[in-house]
Design an enzyme around this catalytic site. Structure first.
Site, mmCIF file in Angstrom:
data_model
loop_
_atom_site.group_PDB
_atom_site.id
_atom_site.type_symbol
_atom_site.label_atom_id
_atom_site.label_comp_id
_atom_site.label_asym_id
_atom_site.label_seq_id
_atom_site.Cartn_x
_atom_site.Cartn_y
_atom_site.Cartn_z
ATOM 1 C CG HIS A 63 -2.105 -0.920 1.057
ATOM 2 N ND1 HIS A 63 -2.846 -1.384 2.117
ATOM 3 C CD2 HIS A 63 -2.679 -1.457 -0.065
ATOM 4 C CE1 HIS A 63 -3.828 -2.161 1.668
ATOM 5 N NE2 HIS A 63 -3.739 -2.226 0.351
ATOM 6 C CG ASP A 65 -0.134 3.655 4.132
ATOM 7 O OD1 ASP A 65 -0.142 2.698 3.342
ATOM 8 O OD2 ASP A 65 -0.762 3.636 5.208
ATOM 9 C CG HIS A 66 2.916 0.493 4.626
ATOM 10 N ND1 HIS A 66 3.277 0.105 5.897
ATOM 11 C CD2 HIS A 66 1.597 0.829 4.703
ATOM 12 C CE1 HIS A 66 2.232 0.195 6.703
ATOM 13 N NE2 HIS A 66 1.203 0.621 6.000
ATOM 14 C CG HIS A 138 -3.728 -5.278 5.646
ATOM 15 N ND1 HIS A 138 -4.724 -4.603 6.321
ATOM 16 C CD2 HIS A 138 -3.195 -4.371 4.783
ATOM 17 C CE1 HIS A 138 -4.791 -3.360 5.885
ATOM 18 N NE2 HIS A 138 -3.875 -3.195 4.946
#
Length: 304
Positions: A63, A65-66, A138
């Site tokens: 994702h 944001d990682h 997740h």
């Protein structure tokens, strides 16, 4: 000793004073980065650390944001005259994802080596680190990580003499090498006692609480865990989007009996994590809110 810095604690989007997810460790001149959200290289500079020594970059999942800070970081490492290879570790598809991101960083003066994870659990020994990856839960394939520094047993001169180990082999045997002298092989166990307790850092984010997390975190010196939501009324949202609340993270820390827990990966709606910590500490007293730049040094047990 292991230097640990929580570079970014934000989930989904950066905020003023809160970069996106990233953690950095330093040991014996070699650094590991776990995740590389937007702003990671700025956070490293603000901390006063160097990205030149980053030898391994681990990704929990892909994702934005990682991983969105990776192209800029690689470019900066190249501009800092990095020549040595960098090892990248992450779920299957890593090379494809990184190749796509490198459209804006096509030429680097160092090689990228890829280790793609597919099993439930995998482990690697790199530059004195023992890295364990374990799959969590997740809405995409996601892994948590253990960063461990093993510690050999004590050297016993009596044991070396008893086993007729020549003195010229002692130093290398203490470093874990097998040494041959006059066609005779000598092994570290011939001069060392039992392996001592090393250093253990456990990191996981973007997951529901699952048993493997507390299993892998068992006895960790530091457990850095996602706390997406502090507001108790958002518990259902955590379930829906497969994240964790502060209280679920604290329950895992308690079950694993870790030395200390830091929360991270906050929702953008969560501005002051400190407001929720009294209830968190009722579950696990050694819980602390992570913040950008929060740093500690993990050391070997002096009594071992």
């Amino acid at each position: 000793m292991l230097d640990v810095c929580l570079l970014g604690t934000g989930g989904m989007m950066p905020l003023p004073g809160r970069w996106l997810t990233a953690l950095m460790t330093r040991f014996n001149g070699s650094s590991i980065l776990i995740d590389c959200g937007e702003g990671t290289q700025v956070a490293i500079k603000q901390k006063g650390w160097s990205f030149h020594s980053i030898d391994v970059i681990c990704f929990t999942h892909y994702h934005g944001d990682h991983i969105s800070g990776l192209p800029g970081l690689l470019l900066s490492m190249g501009n800092a005259d990095r020549k040595e290879p960098v090892t990248l570790i992450g779920p299957r598809g890593l090379e494809k994802v990184v190749t796509a991101l490198r459209v804006i960083a096509p030429e680097l003066p160092f090689e990228l080596k890829f280790i793609e994870l597919s099993a439930k659990e995998e482990s690697f020994d790199i530059n004195g680190y023992h890295i364990e990856a374990y799959r969590v839960n997740h809405n995409v394939v996601c892994y948590g990580y253990n960063i461990m520094i093993p510690r050999a047993g004590r050297f016993f001169i009596e044991k070396a003499l008893e086993n007729n180990v020549p003195k010229e082999a002692w130093n290398r045997l203490q470093k874990g090498d097998v040494v041959e002298v006059d066609n005779i092989s000598y092994t570290p166990d011939m001069v060392l006692g039992p392996q001592r307790k090393g250093i253990k850092l456990t990191y996981c984010t973007d997951t529901r609480p699952v048993p493997i997390i507390s299993e892998k975190a068992k006895g960790a010196d530091l457990f850095i865990c996602e706390g997406m939501y502090g507001e108790k009324e958002k518990a259902n949202k955590a379930v829906e989007y497969k994240h964790m609340t502060f209280y679920e993270a604290a329950a895992l820390a308690k079950e694993a009996d870790v030395n200390e827990m830091w929360l991270t990966h906050y929702s953008p709606s969560l501005v002051r994590a400190e407001e929720f910590m009294s209830d968190v500490k009722e579950i696990f007293p050694r819980s602390y809110p992570g913040k950008d730049g929060k740093t500690t040094v993990l050391e070997f047990d002096k009594n071992e």
